[in-house]
Design a protein around this motif. Structure first.
Motif, PDB file in Angstrom:
ATOM      1  N   SER A   5     -10.007   8.022  -4.516  1.00  0.00           N
ATOM      2  CA  SER A   5     -10.138   8.830  -5.683  1.00  0.00           C
ATOM      3  C   SER A   5      -9.002   9.669  -6.003  1.00  0.00           C
ATOM      4  O   SER A   5      -8.419   9.858  -7.038  1.00  0.00           O
ATOM      5  CB  SER A   5     -11.281   9.808  -5.471  1.00  0.00           C
ATOM      6  N   PHE A   6      -8.284  10.454  -4.760  1.00  0.00           N
ATOM      7  CA  PHE A   6      -7.175  11.219  -5.017  1.00  0.00           C
ATOM      8  C   PHE A   6      -6.199  10.581  -5.598  1.00  0.00           C
ATOM      9  O   PHE A   6      -5.198  10.562  -6.597  1.00  0.00           O
ATOM     10  CB  PHE A   6      -7.011  11.928  -3.808  1.00  0.00           C
ATOM     11  N   PHE A   7      -6.120   9.037  -5.099  1.00  0.00           N
ATOM     12  CA  PHE A   7      -4.686   8.268  -5.267  1.00  0.00           C
ATOM     13  C   PHE A   7      -5.094   7.903  -6.777  1.00  0.00           C
ATOM     14  O   PHE A   7      -4.057   7.488  -7.390  1.00  0.00           O
ATOM     15  CB  PHE A   7      -4.683   7.021  -4.134  1.00  0.00           C
ATOM     16  N   SER A   8      -6.228   7.545  -7.233  1.00  0.00           N
ATOM     17  CA  SER A   8      -6.141   7.014  -8.390  1.00  0.00           C
ATOM     18  C   SER A   8      -6.098   8.001  -9.519  1.00  0.00           C
ATOM     19  O   SER A   8      -5.437   7.620 -10.388  1.00  0.00           O
ATOM     20  CB  SER A   8      -7.785   6.565  -8.508  1.00  0.00           C
ATOM     21  N   LEU A   9      -6.452   9.122  -9.231  1.00  0.00           N
ATOM     22  CA  LEU A   9      -6.306  10.334 -10.353  1.00  0.00           C
ATOM     23  C   LEU A   9      -4.591  10.664 -10.434  1.00  0.00           C
ATOM     24  O   LEU A   9      -4.187  10.823 -11.235  1.00  0.00           O
ATOM     25  CB  LEU A   9      -7.117  11.427  -9.812  1.00  0.00           C
ATOM     26  N   TYR A  10      -4.065  10.484  -8.913  1.00  0.00           N
ATOM     27  CA  TYR A  10      -2.352  10.550  -9.223  1.00  0.00           C
ATOM     28  C   TYR A  10      -1.778   9.493  -9.869  1.00  0.00           C
ATOM     29  O   TYR A  10      -0.964  10.087 -10.571  1.00  0.00           O
ATOM     30  CB  TYR A  10      -2.162  10.566  -7.567  1.00  0.00           C
ATOM     31  N   LEU A  11      -2.229   8.391  -9.874  1.00  0.00           N
ATOM     32  CA  LEU A  11      -1.617   7.442 -10.542  1.00  0.00           C
ATOM     33  C   LEU A  11      -1.883   7.327 -11.924  1.00  0.00           C
ATOM     34  O   LEU A  11      -1.056   7.091 -12.684  1.00  0.00           O
ATOM     35  CB  LEU A  11      -2.114   6.031 -10.001  1.00  0.00           C
ATOM     36  N   LEU A  12      -2.926   7.988 -12.395  1.00  0.00           N
ATOM     37  CA  LEU A  12      -3.325   7.923 -13.907  1.00  0.00           C
ATOM     38  C   LEU A  12      -2.653   9.265 -14.314  1.00  0.00           C
ATOM     39  O   LEU A  12      -1.919   9.151 -15.509  1.00  0.00           O
ATOM     40  CB  LEU A  12      -4.957   8.405 -13.897  1.00  0.00           C
ATOM     41  N   GLN A  13      -2.241  10.317 -13.433  1.00  0.00           N
ATOM     42  CA  GLN A  13      -1.479  11.434 -14.187  1.00  0.00           C
ATOM     43  C   GLN A  13      -0.153  10.964 -14.157  1.00  0.00           C
ATOM     44  O   GLN A  13       0.534  11.319 -15.259  1.00  0.00           O
ATOM     45  CB  GLN A  13      -1.584  12.421 -12.844  1.00  0.00           C
ATOM     46  N   ARG A  14       0.361  10.192 -13.360  1.00  0.00           N
ATOM     47  CA  ARG A  14       1.751   9.842 -13.384  1.00  0.00           C
ATOM     48  C   ARG A  14       2.000   8.427 -14.693  1.00  0.00           C
ATOM     49  O   ARG A  14       3.002   8.218 -15.102  1.00  0.00           O
ATOM     50  CB  ARG A  14       2.377   8.830 -12.179  1.00  0.00           C
ATOM     51  N   GLY A  15       0.826   8.088 -14.736  1.00  0.00           N
ATOM     52  CA  GLY A  15       0.893   6.978 -16.198  1.00  0.00           C
ATOM     53  C   GLY A  15       1.124   5.421 -15.347  1.00  0.00           C
ATOM     54  O   GLY A  15       1.702   4.672 -16.185  1.00  0.00           O
ATOM     55  N   THR A  16       0.908   5.436 -14.169  1.00  0.00           N
ATOM     56  CA  THR A  16       1.421   4.138 -13.483  1.00  0.00           C
ATOM     57  C   THR A  16       0.712   2.802 -13.963  1.00  0.00           C
ATOM     58  O   THR A  16      -0.565   2.961 -13.983  1.00  0.00           O
ATOM     59  CB  THR A  16       1.075   4.217 -12.134  1.00  0.00           C
ATOM     60  N   GLY A  17       1.394   1.844 -14.564  1.00  0.00           N
ATOM     61  CA  GLY A  17       0.435   0.718 -15.046  1.00  0.00           C
ATOM     62  C   GLY A  17       0.241   1.094 -16.399  1.00  0.00           C
ATOM     63  O   GLY A  17      -0.405  -0.170 -17.023  1.00  0.00           O
ATOM     64  N   VAL A  18       0.210   2.135 -16.836  1.00  0.00           N
ATOM     65  CA  VAL A  18      -0.442   2.636 -18.316  1.00  0.00           C
ATOM     66  C   VAL A  18       0.637   2.835 -19.305  1.00  0.00           C
ATOM     67  O   VAL A  18       1.001   2.222 -20.313  1.00  0.00           O
ATOM     68  CB  VAL A  18      -1.357   3.522 -18.276  1.00  0.00           C
ATOM     69  N   LYS A  19       1.554   3.975 -18.882  1.00  0.00           N
ATOM     70  CA  LYS A  19       2.748   4.132 -19.713  1.00  0.00           C
ATOM     71  C   LYS A  19       3.873   3.221 -19.482  1.00  0.00           C
ATOM     72  O   LYS A  19       4.104   2.786 -18.606  1.00  0.00           O
ATOM     73  CB  LYS A  19       3.142   5.575 -19.400  1.00  0.00           C
ATOM     74  N   THR A  20       4.392   3.001 -20.480  1.00  0.00           N
ATOM     75  CA  THR A  20       5.641   2.002 -20.824  1.00  0.00           C
ATOM     76  C   THR A  20       6.988   2.674 -21.370  1.00  0.00           C
ATOM     77  O   THR A  20       7.035   3.740 -21.781  1.00  0.00           O
ATOM     78  CB  THR A  20       5.315   0.774 -21.663  1.00  0.00           C
TER      79      THR A  20
END
Length: 258
Positions: free
Chosen positions: A243-258
């Motif tokens: 959960s912590f890792f998923s929220l961290y990746l969302l915050q960074r925009g990993t795989g989402v922001k281009t």
């Protein structure tokens, strides 16, 4: 955002997820039911009588909890991985990211969708299992329900991470094929680790799925190869970390922001 708006955002994501997998139920629900029925026919009816008793129960009764848990794990994982990657591929996840919706709501919505699909398929497979075993009684309903929900959450999180890191649709099947399936088959679904040599018993204890399958089996039959409290601790620990890792990746925009 106000609590009402947070709930609307969460409900919208969950509704979208339910609509998605129920609309294509012939691809998401039916195949799992057929596959699990084949496991009961082949391993339970045909091979089971030759094996005899295991853990004080018939082989059919012994493997039923493992098969149910296998269906829950596979469907919770695949629902979130395919759905989130699909949102990335079609680029409508960007609309969700730029909207005033907290990342934890986005994560909770996708995870809830995976949990619900896992529960639906698990219930269907349970009905199939009852057809073969005819044993509706539960040793500990609280353990059964809690393990099912926690396991569904855990593998929904795993599917979410797969959906984040996947580069194409082929990447969605790599983890289930080369990691998840071997761990499931070596996780005590079809056997007790007491049958293994001592070395392989020790190696099996490193497989987290072993704890989930055995905890679920304990809730239904009252027998387990592992300590139930250890199983709960391991599952909760994995849920916290993922959960912590998923929220961290969302915050960074990993795989989402281009």
């Amino acid at each position: 955002m106000s609590p009402d708006r947070l709930f609307v955002a969460y409900r919208t994501i969950v509704t979208k997820e339910i609509t998605r997998f129920m609309r294509i139920w012939t691809q998401t629900i039916l195949p799992a039911a057929i596959s699990m029925a084949l496991y009961f026919i082949i391993f339970g009816n045909l091979i089971g009588p030759r094996i005899g008793m295991m853990g004080g129960f018939s082989y059919m009764e012994f493997i039923a909890p493992g098969i149910i848990m296998m269906s829950i794990i596979n469907n919770a994982y695949s629902n979130v991985s395919s759905s989130f990657f699909g949102a990335r591929f079609q680029r409508h996840i960007e609309e969700m990211i730029v909207a005033p919706v907290p990342n934890w709501i986005i994560l909770a919505g996708y995870i809830s969708g995976g949990v619900l699909r896992g529960l639906i398929v698990g219930l269907i497979v349970t009905v199939i299992a009852l057809f073969f075993t005819g044993k509706p009684s539960l040793y500990n309903p609280f353990i059964v329900l809690s393990i099912v929900i926690l396991t569904s959450i855990l593998f929904s999180l795993g599917g979410f991470l797969n959906g984040i890191f996947a580069k194409n649709f082929d990447d969605i099947s790599i983890i289930p094929t080369f990691v998840l399936t071997p761990l499931i088959y070596l996780g005590g679904v079809f056997y007790s680790i007491d049958l293994l040599p001592r070395l392989w018993q020790s190696i099996s204890l490193a497989n987290p799925i072993l704890y989930m399958v055995n905890a679920f089996r304990y809730g239904i039959l009252g027998v387990s190869d592992i300590n139930i409290y250890v199983a709960f601790i391991i599952i909760l620990l994995f849920i916290f970390v993922l959960s912590f890792f998923s929220l961290y990746l969302l915050q960074r925009g990993t795989g989402v922001k281009t």
